[in-house]
Design a protein around this motif. Structure first.
Motif, PDB file in Angstrom:
ATOM      1  N   VAL A 124       1.003  -1.308   0.092  1.00 14.16           N
ATOM      2  CA  VAL A 124      -0.223   0.083   0.026  1.00 14.16           C
ATOM      3  C   VAL A 124       0.704   1.153  -0.094  1.00 14.16           C
ATOM      4  CG1 VAL A 124      -1.949  -1.155   1.292  1.00 14.16           C
ATOM      5  CG2 VAL A 124      -0.064   0.297   2.469  1.00 14.16           C
ATOM      6  N   HIS A 125       0.216   2.110  -0.244  1.00 15.02           N
ATOM      7  CA  HIS A 125       0.967   3.354  -0.379  1.00 15.02           C
ATOM      8  C   HIS A 125       1.463   4.056   0.986  1.00 15.02           C
ATOM      9  CE1 HIS A 125       1.831   7.774  -0.774  1.00 15.02           C
ATOM     10  NE2 HIS A 125       1.933   7.576  -2.182  1.00 15.02           N
ATOM     11  N   PRO A 126       2.687   4.481   1.297  1.00 19.61           N
ATOM     12  CA  PRO A 126       3.073   4.648   2.689  1.00 19.61           C
ATOM     13  C   PRO A 126       2.231   5.836   3.331  1.00 19.61           C
ATOM     14  CG  PRO A 126       4.953   4.646   1.023  1.00 19.61           C
ATOM     15  CD  PRO A 126       3.642   4.604   0.360  1.00 19.61           C
ATOM     16  N   LEU A 127       1.426   6.620   2.597  1.00 23.50           N
ATOM     17  CA  LEU A 127       0.935   7.423   3.489  1.00 23.50           C
ATOM     18  C   LEU A 127      -0.525   6.656   4.323  1.00 23.50           C
ATOM     19  CD1 LEU A 127       0.540  10.625   1.176  1.00 23.50           C
ATOM     20  CD2 LEU A 127       1.421  10.481   3.418  1.00 23.50           C
ATOM     21  N   LEU A 128      -0.759   5.441   3.761  1.00 14.48           N
ATOM     22  CA  LEU A 128      -1.753   4.681   4.464  1.00 14.48           C
ATOM     23  C   LEU A 128      -1.217   3.740   5.417  1.00 14.48           C
ATOM     24  CD1 LEU A 128      -3.981   4.073   1.315  1.00 14.48           C
ATOM     25  CD2 LEU A 128      -4.412   5.774   3.043  1.00 14.48           C
ATOM     26  N   VAL A 129      -0.055   3.759   5.468  1.00 17.91           N
ATOM     27  CA  VAL A 129       0.593   2.445   6.352  1.00 17.91           C
ATOM     28  C   VAL A 129       0.283   2.689   7.994  1.00 17.91           C
ATOM     29  CG1 VAL A 129       2.987   2.024   7.237  1.00 17.91           C
ATOM     30  CG2 VAL A 129       2.476   1.699   4.831  1.00 17.91           C
ATOM     31  N   PRO A 130       0.474   4.121   8.429  1.00 15.92           N
ATOM     32  CA  PRO A 130      -0.093   4.310   9.719  1.00 15.92           C
ATOM     33  C   PRO A 130      -1.236   3.760  10.256  1.00 15.92           C
ATOM     34  CG  PRO A 130       1.390   5.963   9.129  1.00 15.92           C
ATOM     35  CD  PRO A 130       0.901   5.264   7.802  1.00 15.92           C
ATOM     36  N   LEU A 131      -2.392   4.201   9.201  1.00 13.84           N
ATOM     37  CA  LEU A 131      -3.891   3.954   9.609  1.00 13.84           C
ATOM     38  C   LEU A 131      -3.891   2.141   9.487  1.00 13.84           C
ATOM     39  CD1 LEU A 131      -6.627   4.568   9.957  1.00 13.84           C
ATOM     40  CD2 LEU A 131      -6.888   4.706   7.653  1.00 13.84           C
ATOM     41  N   LEU A 132      -3.441   1.870   8.371  1.00 15.78           N
ATOM     42  CA  LEU A 132      -3.614   0.293   8.396  1.00 15.78           C
ATOM     43  C   LEU A 132      -2.886  -0.546   9.288  1.00 15.78           C
ATOM     44  CD1 LEU A 132      -4.679  -1.898   6.474  1.00 15.78           C
ATOM     45  CD2 LEU A 132      -2.425  -1.789   5.057  1.00 15.78           C
ATOM     46  N   VAL A 133      -1.487  -0.116   9.692  1.00 18.97           N
ATOM     47  CA  VAL A 133      -0.673  -1.126  10.598  1.00 18.97           C
ATOM     48  C   VAL A 133      -1.185  -0.782  11.928  1.00 18.97           C
ATOM     49  CG1 VAL A 133       1.531  -1.482  11.564  1.00 18.97           C
ATOM     50  CG2 VAL A 133       1.089  -1.309   8.881  1.00 18.97           C
ATOM     51  N   ASP A 134      -1.530   0.474  12.413  1.00 22.97           N
ATOM     52  CA  ASP A 134      -2.049   0.506  13.664  1.00 22.97           C
ATOM     53  C   ASP A 134      -3.153   0.042  14.202  1.00 22.97           C
ATOM     54  OD1 ASP A 134       0.465   1.919  13.623  1.00 22.97           O
ATOM     55  OD2 ASP A 134      -0.523   3.998  14.322  1.00 22.97           O
ATOM     56  N   LEU A 135      -4.168  -0.114  13.035  1.00 21.81           N
ATOM     57  CA  LEU A 135      -5.469  -0.878  13.271  1.00 21.81           C
ATOM     58  C   LEU A 135      -5.428  -2.229  13.270  1.00 21.81           C
ATOM     59  CD1 LEU A 135      -8.600  -0.298  12.947  1.00 21.81           C
ATOM     60  CD2 LEU A 135      -8.414  -0.547  10.750  1.00 21.81           C
ATOM     61  N   LYS A 136      -4.520  -2.846  12.417  1.00 18.80           N
ATOM     62  CA  LYS A 136      -4.467  -4.441  12.168  1.00 18.80           C
ATOM     63  C   LYS A 136      -3.312  -5.122  12.862  1.00 18.80           C
ATOM     64  CE  LYS A 136      -8.434  -4.438   9.739  1.00 18.80           C
ATOM     65  NZ  LYS A 136      -9.485  -5.010  10.177  1.00 18.80           N
ATOM     66  N   ALA A 137      -2.386  -4.384  13.247  1.00 21.59           N
ATOM     67  CA  ALA A 137      -1.421  -5.376  13.570  1.00 21.59           C
ATOM     68  C   ALA A 137      -1.376  -5.878  15.113  1.00 21.59           C
ATOM     69  CB  ALA A 137       0.178  -4.635  13.556  1.00 21.59           C
ATOM     70  N   GLY A 138      -0.856  -6.829  15.677  1.00 22.16           N
ATOM     71  CA  GLY A 138      -0.726  -7.151  16.921  1.00 22.16           C
ATOM     72  C   GLY A 138      -1.678  -8.288  17.321  1.00 22.16           C
ATOM     73  N   VAL A 139      -1.508  -8.880  18.645  1.00 22.48           N
ATOM     74  CA  VAL A 139      -2.333 -10.056  19.116  1.00 22.48           C
ATOM     75  C   VAL A 139      -3.570  -9.508  18.990  1.00 22.48           C
ATOM     76  CG1 VAL A 139      -1.953  -9.259  21.321  1.00 22.48           C
ATOM     77  CG2 VAL A 139      -2.352 -11.540  20.921  1.00 22.48           C
ATOM     78  N   GLY A 140      -4.548 -10.353  18.733  1.00 25.18           N
ATOM     79  CA  GLY A 140      -6.225 -10.244  18.813  1.00 25.18           C
ATOM     80  C   GLY A 140      -6.676  -9.615  17.620  1.00 25.18           C
ATOM     81  N   ARG A 141      -5.874  -9.336  16.402  1.00 30.93           N
ATOM     82  CA  ARG A 141      -6.363  -8.782  15.461  1.00 30.93           C
ATOM     83  C   ARG A 141      -6.427  -9.347  14.152  1.00 30.93           C
ATOM     84  NH1 ARG A 141      -4.028  -2.446  16.696  1.00 30.93           N
ATOM     85  NH2 ARG A 141      -5.340  -1.880  18.544  1.00 30.93           N
ATOM     86  N   ILE A 142      -6.141 -10.775  14.156  1.00 30.26           N
ATOM     87  CA  ILE A 142      -6.519 -11.562  13.002  1.00 30.26           C
ATOM     88  C   ILE A 142      -7.943 -11.665  12.721  1.00 30.26           C
ATOM     89  CG2 ILE A 142      -5.999 -13.851  12.033  1.00 30.26           C
ATOM     90  CD1 ILE A 142      -3.817 -14.274  13.856  1.00 30.26           C
ATOM     91  N   PRO A 143      -8.122 -11.401  11.410  1.00 30.84           N
ATOM     92  CA  PRO A 143      -9.572 -11.419  11.246  1.00 30.84           C
ATOM     93  C   PRO A 143      -9.912 -12.929  11.647  1.00 30.84           C
ATOM     94  CG  PRO A 143      -8.513 -10.459   9.447  1.00 30.84           C
ATOM     95  CD  PRO A 143      -7.515 -11.140  10.314  1.00 30.84           C
ATOM     96  N   GLY A 144     -11.258 -13.079  12.342  1.00 32.08           N
ATOM     97  CA  GLY A 144     -11.845 -14.297  12.686  1.00 32.08           C
ATOM     98  C   GLY A 144     -11.197 -14.755  13.927  1.00 32.08           C
ATOM     99  N   ALA A 145     -10.416 -14.118  14.543  1.00 34.86           N
ATOM    100  CA  ALA A 145      -9.621 -14.518  15.780  1.00 34.86           C
ATOM    101  C   ALA A 145     -10.659 -14.393  17.220  1.00 34.86           C
ATOM    102  CB  ALA A 145      -8.410 -14.005  16.279  1.00 34.86           C
TER     103      ALA A 145
END
Length: 447
Positions: free
Chosen positions: A426-447
């Motif tokens: 993805v474009h680097p300008l979108l990385v903070p939003l995407l990564v901060d929202l989706k990275a880390g424990v408990g954030r796998i879709p379906g977990a």
């Protein structure tokens, strides 16, 4: 395959373009360790998606996806975790961590303190008295009865803290709060391992060694990383969170005018490890974060290996080594690096011996007190590719900024290879939003 680049038009495009973990809806079964556990809707049998980083090369990374029902385990303490590893051996296995596993614990899983390991008369007070520079001096490393007692005590803790992961394993947290505290997971000389959805915290050393000859003023040196990939191949580490938990080094006392540091690294990839993908993890609030290659003298072991992909990870409030690279052919893209006001920040990427780092399409969010020239740190004469990176929302040539700001450490451009194993760039300008929202424990879709 060539990377696909999404453009910053709408959040919906981010979600559609992001490469999230795939899940196969195959119900897992417990083996009777506990009552029926919470389910993760089939993500236990997920495999690394095709083309997703170096762990997808030269075969695939499937972990324990092919496990039979008798090789599916649910564990909630260290003894059960070790027993599951030993019971299954190298057969495909799925091991689910439900709750909190303490590395420093008794046979029933009850946490124990450092005093339980003290041996041969060791106490910290006695150690401090024996090796106080005012009497011991600063010319020799500690030796004698109290250092021997420290080593004996450390040996007892090591036997508890280090937990060895066999081949063909999926180790996955159940739900959103699976945690491993005070244990060092060792993926050593094995193949085909998946680690997902776990918070790794506070792998602390009860018995750091004082070395008065380390640097100008001496240092306390500790053992243990939260996770180590050592001499292994085809490893996928995804959607985990690594930190010092409630026991940060910053809160520790100072002895001999030096911080009594009880933590080493968070996640190291060393000693001939190869074909590793680390995706959607959070690494935060730590000093020495990640080594890829642990020695300038390990060329015979490491040349041609240490092929690692880092993507969509959040590196937050880290002093250094995010990562420090030696020899490795490392692809780091779409990661978010954050240094908040008041944190300690030395550098992000360490450029070490014969490293071939490609750092592209990443985002850096640095408080104004930090020098952008120090995002890169030159340790040895090596080249890197650093393109399309954004610092505080502005496209920045990291090499040019470094060379202008640190003239005594000139870096050259051109890692000499082009990554092909990428998904969902993805474009680097979108990385903070995407990564901060989706990275880390408990954030796998379906977990």
């Amino acid at each position: 395959m060539p990377a696909r680049m999404c453009h910053a038009r709408a959040i919906v495009l981010v979600m559609g373009c992001a490469s999230l973990a795939l899940a196969v809806s195959v119900p897992a079964q417990a083996t009777g360790h506990h009552p029926a556990p919470r389910h993760n809707n089939g993500i236990e049998r997920a495999v690394l998606p095709k083309g997703d980083g170096w762990a997808a090369a030269e075969g695939s990374t499937t972990g324990g996806a092919a496990a039979t029902p008798d090789h599916i385990y649910t564990v909630s303490n260290r003894a059960e975790l070790v027993a599951a590893f030993e019971d299954a051996g190298d057969a495909p296995k799925i091991i689910r961590i439900d709750g909190t596993v303490h590395g420093n614990s008794d046979a029933d899983g009850t946490p124990i303190g450092c005093e339980e390991y003290e041996s041969d008369g060791y106490t910290l007070d006695k150690y401090l008295a024996a090796y106080d520079p005012a009497t011991w001096g600063r010319e020799e490393v500690p030796s004698g009865p109290m250092e021997d007692a420290r080593l004996a005590s450390a040996k007892l803790q090591k036997a508890a803290v280090n937990v060895y992961v066999p081949s063909n394993t999926t180790l996955i947290g159940v739900g959103r709060d699976a945690t491993v505290v005070g244990a060092s997971l060792q993926i050593q000389d094995v193949s085909n391992v998946i680690v997902r959805n776990i918070a790794f915290e506070d792998t602390y050393d009860c018995f750091p060694q004082w070395d008065p000859t380390d640097g100008d003023t001496g240092h306390w040196n500790s053992e243990y990383d939260n996770l180590v990939v050592y001499g292994s191949d085809h490893v996928w580490v995804d959607h985990n969170t690594f930190s010092d938990g409630d026991h940060p080094d910053a809160d520790q006392p100072r002895y001999f005018d030096e911080l009594y540091q009880q933590h080493d690294g968070l996640f190291d990839i060393v000693k001939g490890a190869d074909l590793v993908t680390a995706s959607w993890n959070v690494l935060k609030d730590h000093d020495k974060t990640m080594l890829i290659g642990n020695s300038d003298g390990a060329g015979d072991t490491d040349r041609g290996k240490l092929r690692v992909t880092l993507h969509h990870n959040l590196f937050k409030d880290l002093n250094e080594r995010a990562p420090r690279v030696r020899f490795g052919q490392v692809d780091s893209y779409n990661n978010h690096f954050v240094a908040t006001r008041g944190s300690v920040y030395g550098y992000s990427y360490g450029i070490g011996a014969e490293s071939r780092l490609v750092a592209e399409h990443n985002a850096f969010t640095l408080a104004g007190e930090f020098d952008q020239a120090k995002i890169l740190k030159k340790w040895s004469e090596s080249s890197l590719t650093a393109a399309d990176n954004y610092v505080n929302g502005r496209r920045t040539d990291l090499v040019a900024v470094h060379n202008a700001g640190v003239p005594e450490e000139q870096l050259t451009e051109g890692a000499g290879w082009t990554p092909a194993l990428r998904t969902g760039v993805v474009h680097p300008l979108l990385v903070p939003l995407l990564v901060d929202l989706k990275a880390g424990v408990g954030r796998i879709p379906g977990a």
